[in-house]
Design an enzyme around this catalytic site. Structure first.
Site, PDB file in Angstrom:
ATOM      1  N   CYS A   2       0.839  -1.194   0.000  1.00 26.51           N
ATOM      2  CA  CYS A   2       0.000   0.000   0.000  1.00 26.51           C
ATOM      3  C   CYS A   2       0.883   1.256   0.000  1.00 26.51           C
ATOM      4  CB  CYS A   2      -0.959  -0.018   1.195  1.00 26.51           C
ATOM      5  SG  CYS A   2      -0.280   0.632   2.725  1.00 26.51           S
ATOM      6  N   ASP A  28       1.530  15.592   5.966  1.00 26.84           N
ATOM      7  CA  ASP A  28       0.424  15.272   5.052  1.00 26.84           C
ATOM      8  C   ASP A  28       0.574  16.108   3.780  1.00 26.84           C
ATOM      9  OD1 ASP A  28      -2.718  14.015   5.588  1.00 26.84           O
ATOM     10  OD2 ASP A  28      -2.375  15.302   3.852  1.00 26.84           O
ATOM     11  N   HIS A  44       2.388  -3.092   8.325  1.00 32.16           N
ATOM     12  CA  HIS A  44       1.057  -2.818   7.747  1.00 32.16           C
ATOM     13  C   HIS A  44      -0.053  -3.283   8.679  1.00 32.16           C
ATOM     14  CE1 HIS A  44      -1.876  -2.008   4.592  1.00 32.16           C
ATOM     15  NE2 HIS A  44      -2.480  -3.103   5.000  1.00 32.16           N
ATOM     16  N   HIS A  93      -4.023   1.954   5.763  1.00 29.09           N
ATOM     17  CA  HIS A  93      -2.826   1.643   6.561  1.00 29.09           C
ATOM     18  C   HIS A  93      -2.947   2.592   7.749  1.00 29.09           C
ATOM     19  CE1 HIS A  93       1.748   0.786   6.773  1.00 29.09           C
ATOM     20  NE2 HIS A  93       1.459   1.555   7.822  1.00 29.09           N
ATOM     21  N   HIS A  95      -3.110   5.229  10.430  1.00 25.44           N
ATOM     22  CA  HIS A  95      -2.360   6.472  10.607  1.00 25.44           C
ATOM     23  C   HIS A  95      -3.113   7.387  11.552  1.00 25.44           C
ATOM     24  CE1 HIS A  95      -4.976   6.780   7.075  1.00 25.44           C
ATOM     25  NE2 HIS A  95      -5.153   8.065   7.381  1.00 25.44           N
TER      26      HIS A  95
HETATM   27  P1  5GP Z   1      -7.497   9.255   5.728  1.00 22.82           P
HETATM   28  O1  5GP Z   1      -8.659   9.895   5.027  1.00 22.82           O
HETATM   29  O2  5GP Z   1      -7.232   7.864   5.206  1.00 22.82           O
HETATM   30  O3  5GP Z   1      -7.616   9.314   7.209  1.00 22.82           O
HETATM   31  O4  5GP Z   1      -6.249  10.171   5.418  1.00 22.82           O
HETATM   32  C1  5GP Z   1      -5.347   9.964   4.390  1.00 22.82           C
HETATM   33  C2  5GP Z   1      -4.428  11.160   4.360  1.00 22.82           C
HETATM   34  O5  5GP Z   1      -3.299  10.834   3.559  1.00 22.82           O
HETATM   35  C3  5GP Z   1      -5.054  12.417   3.751  1.00 22.82           C
HETATM   36  O6  5GP Z   1      -5.013  13.481   4.707  1.00 22.82           O
HETATM   37  C4  5GP Z   1      -4.182  12.712   2.535  1.00 22.82           C
HETATM   38  O7  5GP Z   1      -3.976  14.083   2.311  1.00 22.82           O
HETATM   39  C5  5GP Z   1      -2.887  11.979   2.859  1.00 22.82           C
HETATM   40  N1  5GP Z   1      -2.153  11.508   1.691  1.00 22.82           N
HETATM   41  C6  5GP Z   1      -2.659  10.833   0.623  1.00 22.82           C
HETATM   42  N2  5GP Z   1      -1.685  10.518  -0.250  1.00 22.82           N
HETATM   43  C7  5GP Z   1      -0.538  10.995   0.286  1.00 22.82           C
HETATM   44  C8  5GP Z   1       0.841  10.964  -0.160  1.00 22.82           C
HETATM   45  O8  5GP Z   1       1.198  10.443  -1.209  1.00 22.82           O
HETATM   46  N3  5GP Z   1       1.767  11.578   0.656  1.00 22.82           N
HETATM   47  C9  5GP Z   1       1.414  12.171   1.836  1.00 22.82           C
HETATM   48  N4  5GP Z   1       2.392  12.724   2.536  1.00 22.82           N
HETATM   49  N5  5GP Z   1       0.137  12.203   2.286  1.00 22.82           N
HETATM   50  C10 5GP Z   1      -0.821  11.624   1.521  1.00 22.82           C
HETATM   51 ZN    ZN Z   2       0.566  -0.562   4.312  1.00 24.08          ZN
END
Ligand code: 5GP
Ligand code: ZN
Length: 118
Positions: A2, A28, A44, A93, A95
């Site tokens: 992922c 982010d 993971h 994954h 976070h």
């Molecule tokens: P979720 O909605 O899954 O809680 O948050 C995913 C977060 O990952 C979002 O805030 C999005 O901006 C961030 N994100 C998505 N793709 C990338 C990436 O390639 N690099 C970084 N640094 N953040 C990412």
């Molecule tokens: Zn992962």
């Protein structure tokens, strides 16, 4: 693998703030606050619902260290975990979002939303 596994392994670049053998904190790509970090275990784990108490116990001091490094330990910050479909999780994954650098508003949802049943 992922996206966040790839970031953890270095295959995909990220703006890293702090890491050790088990955890990584990086900025982010689409910040929702002046300071917006993502903190992940390198292993993971799909979502918060699946994480073990042991891993969380190790992750806690790492998150606290990140906050300290950002100089947010005194003024405060917000931790968010979006878990699963209804939690709005986009990347499967585990976070933690660490948000800060301003006086954050609360809550994120409207009073109408709070009354709505699924
Ligand atoms: P979720 O909605 O899954 O809680 O948050 C995913 C977060 O990952 C979002 O805030 C999005 O901006 C961030 N994100 C998505 N793709 C990338 C990436 O390639 N690099 C970084 N640094 N953040 C990412
Ligand atoms: Zn992962």
């Amino acid at each position: 693998m992922c996206l966040f596994c790839k970031i953890a392994s270095g295959e995909v670049p990220a703006n890293k703030l702090l890491e050790n053998d088990a955890f990584l904190a990086f900025h982010d790509i689409n910040p929702r606050a002046p300071i917006h970090l993502l903190i992940i275990p390198k292993v993971h784990v799909e979502k918060f619902q699946d994480v073990t108490g042991e891993l969380m116990a190790e992750m806690t001091p790492f998150i606290q260290e990140v906050a300290k490094k950002l100089d947010l330990d005194e003024n405060g910050y917000r931790l968010i975990v979006n878990n699963g479909r209804d939690g709005g999780q986009e990347i499967y994954h585990l976070h933690f979002h660490l948000l800060g650098g301003t006086r954050l508003t609360w809550p994120h949802f409207s009073p109408e939303e709070a009354k709505k049943a699924i």
